[in-house]
Design an enzyme around this catalytic site. Structure first.
Site, PDB file in Angstrom:
ATOM      1  NE  ARG A  99     -52.118 -86.206  64.256  1.00  0.00           N
ATOM      2  CZ  ARG A  99     -51.052 -86.962  64.051  1.00  0.00           C
ATOM      3  NH1 ARG A  99     -50.659 -87.267  62.818  1.00  0.00           N
ATOM      4  NH2 ARG A  99     -50.379 -87.464  65.080  1.00  0.00           N
ATOM      5  CG  ASP A 100     -51.842 -90.983  64.623  1.00  0.00           C
ATOM      6  OD1 ASP A 100     -51.359 -90.979  63.476  1.00  0.00           O
ATOM      7  OD2 ASP A 100     -51.293 -91.572  65.575  1.00  0.00           O
ATOM      8  CG  HIS A 141     -48.592 -92.385  69.991  1.00  0.00           C
ATOM      9  ND1 HIS A 141     -49.619 -91.533  69.648  1.00  0.00           N
ATOM     10  CD2 HIS A 141     -48.385 -93.165  68.903  1.00  0.00           C
ATOM     11  CE1 HIS A 141     -50.007 -91.789  68.410  1.00  0.00           C
ATOM     12  NE2 HIS A 141     -49.272 -92.775  67.928  1.00  0.00           N
ATOM     13  CB  CYS A 152     -47.872 -99.353  60.534  1.00  0.00           C
ATOM     14  SG  CYS A 152     -46.233 -99.721  59.942  1.00  0.00           S
ATOM     15  CG  ASN A 200     -52.807 -94.828  66.389  1.00  0.00           C
ATOM     16  OD1 ASN A 200     -51.862 -94.295  66.944  1.00  0.00           O
ATOM     17  ND2 ASN A 200     -53.193 -94.495  65.163  1.00  0.00           N
TER      18      ASN A 200
END
Lengths: 332, 332
Positions: B21-22, B213, B246, B255
């Protein structure tokens, strides 16, 4: 639950720059002597505790550092920054001392296989040769630091027992050297291992200056630094921009990156004595000098405190959000 | 000098995968549904404690995840792996529950500016909306986790006070959610801050499952994980291959990388329950699926225990070294 390591509380950590030697020696591009001198000057002006300026080795072996004398003679000296040079033998030591090195950095590996591959000698032969270098340095009143490669594992042999590392440290400390560096030459160290080995070293030789030299090959460099601090270490090698690398891991990160380390330690409240902005400026100039990108996360992302402007549309977004809030409040 | 954090001693750490997802939501390439399903299946088979499978958002907003229902319906279920999905509103919650999500992951930012930019709502509006989602989830007996963006700082506002983070946590915990995730959305967290905030959270809500996270934007992710563990945390989000990123730091790491985290924690003696080789295989397949390189240090350099063969010339080098040793002994 009460570890002091997370909060630096102003404690001093000595950051030692190895980029001009350990970093540049791997580069294909020859960085002109004047640029090397400017780089070392900028690094010492930024407040680094030590700079490894160059290596006095055969120019055919490492052409990138063929200008060792000119660089060492050309740099400015700053109180508080020790200028060290790598030397492999008596001839190198004499050249370095002749050109004004504060300290000689000697290297051998604690792994027999790695020492043979890297230096073409058995460890016993390296030790015998370095013994002579130490005698010469002591006559000339130069300080000596010994860097022990593969102290956290050998990429070919695997694990290196802690006792082997301590035994080689003992041999050099008995000769009266001023400092020992335990090198994680190919980025194999992990924090549990670092904490245990540093604790064992500091328990045995609490007064001997100990440096940890980590690579970030497997993204554990900062964690290893913190484990080492928690076990009593306060001196760390690092390379501006993250220069340097490992021939066994093409494309991987190299040495611990100086500005990443300074950035993190300063945020945590440690006193590194380093001007992060000045240091990062040196790193940002590297790609133009060496002809390729550098791994530095601080050059890429900027330090935490460098904020980003909100988008131009923010006030419009905010007004619309308030309008919807008002509409909801009015039951519309 | 006696910190338990450096030695895992078999303690369990829950690693939660957010890559599907991320990570994928930021990719320009649409990864075909069958490949997404295969990826999630491989990740759960590798033993990850949770997988964020997809997001039930508008397909025009995030076209990369337009196949949310098909992916969630298509994956295999494995005892021990919770399948969570990001949902922004009641409609998304109903879609996710209809397709069999174990858990709904809700998101808002603790920074007003970031919430406005990212979600186009004031924080109070986001909270009101998520309150409705939580009520729907509770009727449907789906678990709810709330992820609080910018818990360690906002890239536009800067510092976010610890009390603000705890206050938003309190509001959601009072509604009966099953877990809270404190997100370091743009990689601003440092270990001193992490240790303090996690300690404050765990002191107040020792029973509430807390996830951290982290992003590795400034190379502090692993150090932050260890600081959080030392303060009592045992659940961490991470993204296979280091996917994700980012928008404020082009070219920077995204991440925390799952295989980097698992690799380090396993070396330190923690029990992650994850098969590192199987996980790394998923990461190694990503560049072909997304069309670009990934930051993973483990894919690039291999794990520490993957040794390298000595060069073919080693025995010749060794023989010559022994010959020289013998010559020296004979006084030649």
């Amino acid at each position: 639950m009460s570890t002091a390591v997370w909060n630096g509380a102003g404690r001093r950590i000595h950051i030692q720059e190895v980029g001009p030697r350990d970093g540049l020696q791997m580069e294909k591009a020859f960085v002109p002597t004047a640029q090397k001198i400017a780089m070392v000057n900028a690094l010492s002006a930024a407040g680094l505790a030590k700079v490894e300026v160059t290596a006095f080795v055969s120019p055919t072996a490492i052409p990138a550092l063929a200008d060792a004398e000119s660089v060492l003679r050309g740099i400015e000296r700053r109180p508080g920054t020790v200028m060290t040079c790598l030397v492999p033998n008596v001839k190198g030591a004499q050249r370095a001392m002749g050109a004004g090195a504060d300290e000689l950095n000697l290297v051998m590996s604690v792994s027999e296989t790695h020492n043979l591959c890297n230096l073409r000698m058995l460890r016993s032969q390296s030790f015998a040769g370095l013994q002579e270098v130490i005698a010469v340095a002591q006559q000339g009143q130069a300080a000596v630091n010994v860097s022990l490669s593969c102290s956290f594992g050998c990429p070919m042999e695997g694990d290196v027992p802690e006792q082997v590392v301590l035994d080689w440290s003992q041999r050099f400390i008995a000769l009266g050297v001023q400092g020992i560096t335990l090198c994680d030459t190919t980025g194999m160290a992990h924090p549990a291992q670092v904490h245990a080995l540093v604790r064992a070293f500091k328990a045995r030789w609490p007064q001997t200056p100990l440096t940890l030299h980590f690579h970030d090959t497997r993204a554990m460099a900062l964690a290893n630094v913190l484990a080492a601090i928690d076990a009593g270490a306060d001196r760390f090698d690092a390379s501006v921009g993250g220069l340097g690398g490992c021939p066994y891991a093409p494309g991987a990160s190299g040495n611990a990156c100086t500005e990443e380390l300074v950035h993190a330690l300063q945020l945590m409240g440690y006193d590194t004595g380093v001007d992060l902005a000045a240091l990062t400026q040196v790193a940002a100039g590297l790609p133009a000098q060496i002809g390729h990108d550098i791994p530095s996360a601080i050059v890429k992302a900027g330090p935490v405190h460098q904020l980003h402007p909100a988008p131009a549309s923010l006030e419009e977004i905010r007004s619309r959000a308030h309008e919807r809030l008002q509409a909801t409040a009015n039951g519309l």
